[in-house]
Scaffold this active site. Structure first.
Site, PDB file in Angstrom:
ATOM      1  N   ARG A  52       0.925  -1.603  -0.185  1.00  0.00           N
ATOM      2  CA  ARG A  52      -0.106   0.414   0.128  1.00  0.00           C
ATOM      3  C   ARG A  52       0.738   1.368   0.452  1.00  0.00           C
ATOM      4  NH1 ARG A  52      -4.717   0.765   4.642  1.00  0.00           N
ATOM      5  NH2 ARG A  52      -3.354   1.437   5.971  1.00  0.00           N
ATOM      6  N   ARG A 100      11.006  26.947   0.338  1.00  0.00           N
ATOM      7  CA  ARG A 100       9.243  26.267   0.236  1.00  0.00           C
ATOM      8  C   ARG A 100       9.135  27.462  -0.847  1.00  0.00           C
ATOM      9  NH1 ARG A 100       5.080  28.631  -0.214  1.00  0.00           N
ATOM     10  NH2 ARG A 100       2.991  27.602   0.895  1.00  0.00           N
ATOM     11  N   HIS A 102       6.047  25.815  -4.492  1.00  0.00           N
ATOM     12  CA  HIS A 102       4.709  24.924  -4.698  1.00  0.00           C
ATOM     13  C   HIS A 102       5.579  23.954  -5.815  1.00  0.00           C
ATOM     14  CE1 HIS A 102       2.209  27.601  -2.804  1.00  0.00           C
ATOM     15  NE2 HIS A 102       1.447  26.491  -2.853  1.00  0.00           N
ATOM     16  N   GLU A 179     -17.175   6.048   4.665  1.00  0.00           N
ATOM     17  CA  GLU A 179     -15.955   5.012   5.304  1.00  0.00           C
ATOM     18  C   GLU A 179     -16.222   5.803   6.721  1.00  0.00           C
ATOM     19  OE1 GLU A 179     -11.839   4.858   4.542  1.00  0.00           O
ATOM     20  OE2 GLU A 179     -11.844   6.291   3.498  1.00  0.00           O
ATOM     21  N   LEU A 203     -10.017   4.366   1.953  1.00  0.00           N
ATOM     22  CA  LEU A 203      -8.434   4.258   2.374  1.00  0.00           C
ATOM     23  C   LEU A 203      -8.697   2.454   1.973  1.00  0.00           C
ATOM     24  CD1 LEU A 203      -5.671   4.768   2.847  1.00  0.00           C
ATOM     25  CD2 LEU A 203      -6.312   4.047   5.293  1.00  0.00           C
TER      26      LEU A 203
HETATM   27  N1  PLP Z   1      -9.787   4.652   6.618  1.00  0.00           N
HETATM   28  C1  PLP Z   1      -9.165   4.905   6.809  1.00  0.00           C
HETATM   29  C2  PLP Z   1      -9.641   6.628   6.756  1.00  0.00           C
HETATM   30  C3  PLP Z   1      -8.230   5.316   7.935  1.00  0.00           C
HETATM   31  O1  PLP Z   1      -7.791   5.881   8.349  1.00  0.00           O
HETATM   32  C4  PLP Z   1      -7.765   3.733   7.899  1.00  0.00           C
HETATM   33  C5  PLP Z   1      -6.753   3.535   9.005  1.00  0.00           C
HETATM   34  O2  PLP Z   1      -5.690   4.288   9.670  1.00  0.00           O
HETATM   35  C6  PLP Z   1      -8.307   2.088   7.755  1.00  0.00           C
HETATM   36  C7  PLP Z   1      -9.342   3.067   6.780  1.00  0.00           C
HETATM   37  C8  PLP Z   1      -7.895   1.260   7.939  1.00  0.00           C
HETATM   38  O3  PLP Z   1      -7.097   1.140   7.873  1.00  0.00           O
HETATM   39  P1  PLP Z   1      -5.962  -0.541   7.803  1.00  0.00           P
HETATM   40  O4  PLP Z   1      -7.048  -1.725   8.269  1.00  0.00           O
HETATM   41  O5  PLP Z   1      -5.225  -0.543   6.708  1.00  0.00           O
HETATM   42  O6  PLP Z   1      -5.734   0.081   9.416  1.00  0.00           O
END
Ligand code: PLP
Length: 290
Positions: A52, A100, A102, A179, A203
């Site tokens: 990841r 600094r 962009h 989520e 994520l």
């Molecule tokens: N979604 C978000 C926004 C998160 O910050 C996290 C973990 O920090 C997760 C999902 C879960 O990810 P993982 O199972 O890899 O810890």
């Protein structure tokens, strides 16, 4: 107490101030991070976290500082120096330090920090009781599939949850569940699981992926689709997943009790099997490709 810190190729402690003020992680949020669990000083699902991180670095055009075996070695060396048996490793890689502006210079080198810290994971009582969550609007940027340090939207959502006496916030957009602020969300209705598909709104959680694999193996139906807000209050069970919380039942959403107010049977079964995966095969290959 200071924690053991890996910084750009050497070991020190978090007492040492290592970052320059013009590090782009500090000034632009131009950095990615990951959180890895360790049990008895053995990292859990390390290969999944590495994959990841590499994807996030590629997406942001940040040069990767290590190969997989170099990364494994750093984590191993960090844990050899760590006193706590169980805890987390926090890894952050920024694009690097430059005057600094962009635009970043093409020659910039990444800044790499990793430190280990003791962490108290949820005990049996908490895992049975579950958590309270509230719903809040998703105010984050549009690439939530990248684990970047741009966490202001997440931090505000979580703070709102805390002020409401809840543990976690579910992020809503256009009438759908995405989520949670620091975890993935799963709903259970009529024996089947629903969770948001992998796209830029969520994520790709390491635990999410494993739990879907475990559910499929147990012949539980898994529907990867956005859940409508109206469905949220007519669920049999719900749970969140994350590295630090594992599979954690959701007992209440916006003050309304989910299911029959006890940890549901599907949630419990997945919690038990996921805990076994963590303990028994921390380095196992993933069951599903991400
Ligand atoms: N979604 C978000 C926004 C998160 O910050 C996290 C973990 O920090 C997760 C999902 C879960 O990810 P993982 O199972 O890899 O810890």
């Amino acid at each position: 107490m200071a924690d053991i810190l890996y910084f750009n190729g050497r070991f020190t402690t978090t007492d040492e101030r290592v970052l320059g003020v013009e590090d782009r992680g500090f000034q632009f949020g131009d950095a990615i991070y990951d959180v890895i669990k360790f049990l008895e000083r053995r990292p859990v699902l390390l290969a999944d976290h590495y994959r990841r991180m590499e994807r996030a670095l590629r997406e942001l055009e940040i040069r990767s500082p290590w190969t997989e075996s170099e990364f494994e070695r750093v984590v191993q060396q960090l844990l050899e120096r760590t006193v706590a048996a169980d805890g987390i490793v926090y890894v952050q890689i920024s694009r690097g330090e430059a005057p600094r502006a962009h635009f970043w210079p093409e020659s910039i080198s990444p800044t790499v920090v990793a430190y280990s810290r003791v962490f108290v994971f949820p005990d049996a009582a908490k895992k049975e009781r579950g958590i309270r969550v509230i719903t809040v609007p998703d105010e984050r940027w549009k690439r939530c599939d990248i684990k970047s340090v741009n966490l202001l939207g997440n931090a505000f959502a979580k703070k709102r949850a805390q002020r409401a006496g809840a543990d976690e916030a579910i992020l809503m957009a256009d009438g759908f569940v995405r989520e949670a602020a620091s975890s993935n969300f799963f709903a259970i209705k009529n024996g089947g699981i629903v969770t948001h598909p992998l796209d830029p709104h969520v994520l790709p959680g390491v635990v999410r992926d494993r739990v879907i694999g475990l559910a499929l193996r147990a012949r539980i139906r898994v529907d990867e689709r956005p859940l409508r807000e109206a469905e949220l209050f007519d669920l049999d069970e719900a749970f969140i997943t994350s590295t630090t919380q594992g599979v954690m039942p959701v007992a209440e959403i916006d003050g309304r009790v989910i299911g029959n107010s006890r940890r549901g049977t599907i949630t419990e079964a997945l919690q038990v099997t996921f805990d076994e995966v963590e303990r028994s095969s921390p380095q196992a290959e993933p069951m599903r490709a991400q």
